[in-house]
Structure formats: structure tokens, C-alpha cells
Design an enzyme around this catalytic site. Sequence first.
Site, PDB file in Angstrom:
ATOM      1  CB  CYS A 131      44.816  92.449  14.842  1.00  0.00           C
ATOM      2  SG  CYS A 131      45.133  93.869  15.908  1.00  0.00           S
ATOM      3  CB  CYS A 189      44.721  90.174  31.797  1.00  0.00           C
ATOM      4  SG  CYS A 189      44.168  88.831  30.724  1.00  0.00           S
ATOM      5  CB  CYS A 225      40.956  90.881  14.875  1.00  0.00           C
ATOM      6  SG  CYS A 225      39.638  91.404  15.990  1.00  0.00           S
ATOM      7  CB  CYS A 253      38.897  97.555  15.354  1.00  0.00           C
ATOM      8  SG  CYS A 253      40.346  97.987  16.339  1.00  0.00           S
ATOM      9  NE  ARG A 307      40.945  83.968  31.519  1.00  0.00           N
ATOM     10  CZ  ARG A 307      41.166  85.265  31.738  1.00  0.00           C
ATOM     11  NH1 ARG A 307      41.423  86.053  30.737  1.00  0.00           N
ATOM     12  NH2 ARG A 307      41.093  85.753  32.947  1.00  0.00           N
ATOM     13  CB  CYS A 360      38.903  92.011  33.229  1.00  0.00           C
ATOM     14  SG  CYS A 360      40.212  91.954  31.984  1.00  0.00           S
ATOM     15  CB  CYS A 394      36.649  90.103  30.563  1.00  0.00           C
ATOM     16  SG  CYS A 394      37.434  89.033  31.766  1.00  0.00           S
TER      17      CYS A 394
HETATM   18  N1  SAM Z   1      40.965  95.764  20.934  1.00  0.00           N
HETATM   19  C1  SAM Z   1      41.600  95.378  22.117  1.00  0.00           C
HETATM   20  C2  SAM Z   1      43.003  94.925  21.911  1.00  0.00           C
HETATM   21  O1  SAM Z   1      43.354  94.419  20.860  1.00  0.00           O
HETATM   22  O2  SAM Z   1      43.779  95.036  22.861  1.00  0.00           O
HETATM   23  C3  SAM Z   1      40.856  94.323  22.868  1.00  0.00           C
HETATM   24  C4  SAM Z   1      40.128  93.209  22.217  1.00  0.00           C
HETATM   25  S1  SAM Z   1      41.103  92.019  21.361  1.00  0.00           S
HETATM   26  C5  SAM Z   1      39.831  91.145  20.578  1.00  0.00           C
HETATM   27  C6  SAM Z   1      41.785  90.968  22.637  1.00  0.00           C
HETATM   28  C7  SAM Z   1      42.641  89.791  22.227  1.00  0.00           C
HETATM   29  O3  SAM Z   1      41.815  88.744  21.745  1.00  0.00           O
HETATM   30  C8  SAM Z   1      43.653  89.988  21.116  1.00  0.00           C
HETATM   31  O4  SAM Z   1      44.818  90.612  21.568  1.00  0.00           O
HETATM   32  C9  SAM Z   1      43.925  88.571  20.699  1.00  0.00           C
HETATM   33  O5  SAM Z   1      44.986  88.017  21.447  1.00  0.00           O
HETATM   34  C10 SAM Z   1      42.613  87.844  21.010  1.00  0.00           C
HETATM   35  N2  SAM Z   1      41.910  87.486  19.778  1.00  0.00           N
HETATM   36  C11 SAM Z   1      41.272  88.322  18.938  1.00  0.00           C
HETATM   37  N3  SAM Z   1      40.766  87.659  17.879  1.00  0.00           N
HETATM   38  C12 SAM Z   1      41.108  86.358  18.043  1.00  0.00           C
HETATM   39  C13 SAM Z   1      40.883  85.179  17.286  1.00  0.00           C
HETATM   40  N4  SAM Z   1      40.240  85.206  16.131  1.00  0.00           N
HETATM   41  N5  SAM Z   1      41.360  84.008  17.760  1.00  0.00           N
HETATM   42  C14 SAM Z   1      42.019  83.974  18.938  1.00  0.00           C
HETATM   43  N6  SAM Z   1      42.265  85.053  19.696  1.00  0.00           N
HETATM   44  C15 SAM Z   1      41.817  86.239  19.259  1.00  0.00           C
HETATM   45 FE1  SF4 Z   2      40.994  95.898  16.994  1.00  0.00          FE
HETATM   46 FE2  SF4 Z   2      40.727  93.254  16.928  1.00  0.00          FE
HETATM   47 FE3  SF4 Z   2      43.137  94.316  16.881  1.00  0.00          FE
HETATM   48 FE4  SF4 Z   2      41.674  94.455  19.149  1.00  0.00          FE
HETATM   49  S1  SF4 Z   2      42.467  92.608  18.183  1.00  0.00           S
HETATM   50  S2  SF4 Z   2      42.866  96.080  18.195  1.00  0.00           S
HETATM   51  S3  SF4 Z   2      39.634  94.650  18.260  1.00  0.00           S
HETATM   52  S4  SF4 Z   2      41.574  94.566  15.292  1.00  0.00           S
END
Ligand code: SAM
Ligand code: SF4
Length: 339
Positions: A58, A189, A61, A54, A261, A129, A98
Site C-alpha cells: 500500500c 467498518c 503506508c 507488512c 468517522r 474492533c 480498535c
Molecule cells: N493491515 C490492515 C489493512 O490494511 O486492512 C489494517 C491496518 S491499515 C493501517 C488500516 C487503514 O488505515 C488502511 O486501509 C488505510 O485506509 C488507513 N491508513 C493507513 N495508512 C494511512 C496513512 N498514512 N494516512 C491515512 N490513512 C492511512
Molecule cells: Fe499492510 Fe499498511 Fe497495507 Fe495495512 S495498509 S495491509 S498495514 S501496508
Amino acid sequence: MSTLRHDWSTDEIQGLFDLPFNDLLFRAQSVHRQYFDPNEVQVSTLLSIKTGACPEDCKYCSQSGHYNTELEKEKLMEVEQVLDEARKAKQNGASRFCMGAAWKHPSKKDFPHVLAMVEGVKELGLETCMTLGMLSTEQTEALADAGLDYYNHNIDTSREYYEKIISTRSFDDRLDTLARVRDAGIKVCCGGIVGMGENARDRINFLRELANLPQHPESVPINNLVKIKGTPLQDVEDIEAFDFVRMIAVARILMPKSHVRLSAGREGMNEQLQSLCFFAGANSIFYGEKLLTTSNPLENEDMTLFAKLGIRPEEKQHDVMPPESLPEKSQTYYDAMPQ
Ligand code: SAM
Ligand code: SF4
Ligand code: DTB
């Protein structure tokens, strides 16, 4: 009857967090019973339809291309493969499917496949979703036309702390996509993560942002950080368990008609902590042994816990009426309680 408010102040929310634990939980459970059956929990199953690499950064992630997390990257799955997974999820008792993709936004090339996934999953009788990153107005409308029920797009944390967690897109970018989703008539959501090193004020401001949106998100995922080796947050300090329960309770009080949730991080919680979260007003979980890239409690463990607590999975039932016009739960649930 608690009314829906969209004008919460930081001090008022602080006041809720400062309540003695039992008072806060009693208030949250009382609000919960006004709108929901307290013994029902909605179950959603997650699938990563495109994994890793990606472009966003973040810091929490596993899928960000900016960190070396040793995750195996996968391109967009075939529509038929996704439908196979959706069928399994349905057989296992999920009512919503989802699908998540590690994108900044969907590309022109991938988008028709995504629409086919929404249509196919919907035909199976599941709620749909998707979480695909930022959306243009045209993409949002096309998803609505394909029958998408929910779009997940999290604000993640307070506006102030957000900048410390993500630099490749802004808090306002997130709000813009959320507004498009709302305008297209797709249910929202939206939630975030705790345990990322944020302070108590960040948690208050995160919930205030959600509660003061023009319409509350129908679904509010509260994730407890799953620490991923290789990310900047790999060694961050845990949130205290009671503070996690307080987050759920305050979310329930601020957004009485939303499904709250209990999201990522359940694997690290024992049954007793999860049941406190249900008592505090959590009424939705991710169900299935995998979240997107990390593990989740096994299905039979969740069903065992539900049986011990007398909890039933919520039937798919709310898609004919917008949640803000759901019939209010009457006194029935109080009346049914042992005196
Ligand atoms: N890439 C898209 C986005 O960021 O909108 C969708 C997938 S992203 C993985 C969805 C959400 O999962 C993130 O906004 C975050 O809140 C949660 N998330 C991701 N990694 C996580 C982690 N290691 N622990 C807890 N929540 C996580
Ligand atoms: Fe990409 Fe992970 Fe951020 Fe979603 S949460 S935008 S998958 S880096
Ligand atoms: C949300 O708030 N949590 C889910 C879902 N929306 C897409 C994702 C949790 C991901 C947990 C880490 C992982 O498995 O990669």
C-alpha cells in the site's frame, strides 16, 4: 425522511458534489439529524498490536515492508499488554477499542492470541474492533464467536485508482473479506483515504462503491492521507480543505444511518475545519495521542474542542440492535434548536 438506498449512480453523486457548499452542508446536516443526535460524537481508541514489516505494498503506508520508512517494527503484543492499553483507553473515555495488525492475513500461530484480545477487551466493557487484513471464513466465524463487534477493512479508493495504490491484493479480495465479515454477523467498518492524488471521479466512485454495498457499513472512516517519508506518496498534493468537507457531507447523505468517522489526518486540521466536518455529518473520531504509527491530536485538545462545540462523547449504546433498525431520531433535535 431519507430512505436507505443502494442504487446510487455516478451522475447523482456528482450532482451532490456540484451543489453550492452551503446547500450541500444544509442537506447533509438535515439528513444527519434524522438519525443521530447532532451533538454526539462516537470516540474510538486505536492500538497497533503488531507493527511494520507488512508484506502488502500500500503506497500510503508507514508499515509496508516495501518502503524504507524508518519505522520501528514490533511483533504481536502480549494479550495482557493490550488489555492494559484498553483499560487506559476506557479510563480516558473511549467507548470502542480498535486493534490493528500489519498483516496480509492472520497466521495460525497468532490467531488464538487475537481471539484472547477480543474476549479480554470485551470483558472490560468496551466495544471491540479489529483490522487484521484478509480473513478466511473460519477465522471470521471464530472472531464472531469471540464477540468481535466491528471489523475494519477499507476499500481505500475507487476500483480504478486502487490498482495504482496497491498491487499485492485486489479490490475484489477486499470485497470478499467484507462479505465474510457481514455474513458472520460482525459489524462492518469500511472507508478509505483521500489526498492520495486521486481525481474527483475517483472520490465519487469510492463513495458509490460503499453506498451501493448490499448493506451500508455501520462505520465509514474517511482518512486524510498522513504523508509518510519513504513512501511513494510522500510528496503528493494535499486535497483542498473544502473538498474534504464535501467528502464527509456526501458520505453522510449517501449513508444516513452510518457513523462517518473523521479519521486520520485530524492533526493537520484546525478546530474550525474539524467543526465544519462535524456539521457536515462526521460523528466519530479516533481519540488518543496516537493512531497506529502516527500522531493524533492530544486527548485534552479534543475534549476542549468538544466543550467549545457542546459535543458529548456518544455512550456505548448501539450494540443491542443492528444499526439499520435503530429507532429513528424524531423531530426532537430540530425542536431543541434555538429558533
Ligand atoms: N493491515 C490492515 C489493512 O490494511 O486492512 C489494517 C491496518 S491499515 C493501517 C488500516 C487503514 O488505515 C488502511 O486501509 C488505510 O485506509 C488507513 N491508513 C493507513 N495508512 C494511512 C496513512 N498514512 N494516512 C491515512 N490513512 C492511512
Ligand atoms: Fe499492510 Fe499498511 Fe497495507 Fe495495512 S495498509 S495491509 S498495514 S501496508
Ligand atoms: C482507518 O480507516 N484508519 C485507521 C484505522 N482504520 C485502522 C488507521 C489510520 C492509520 C493512520 C496512519 C498511521 O498511524 O499509521
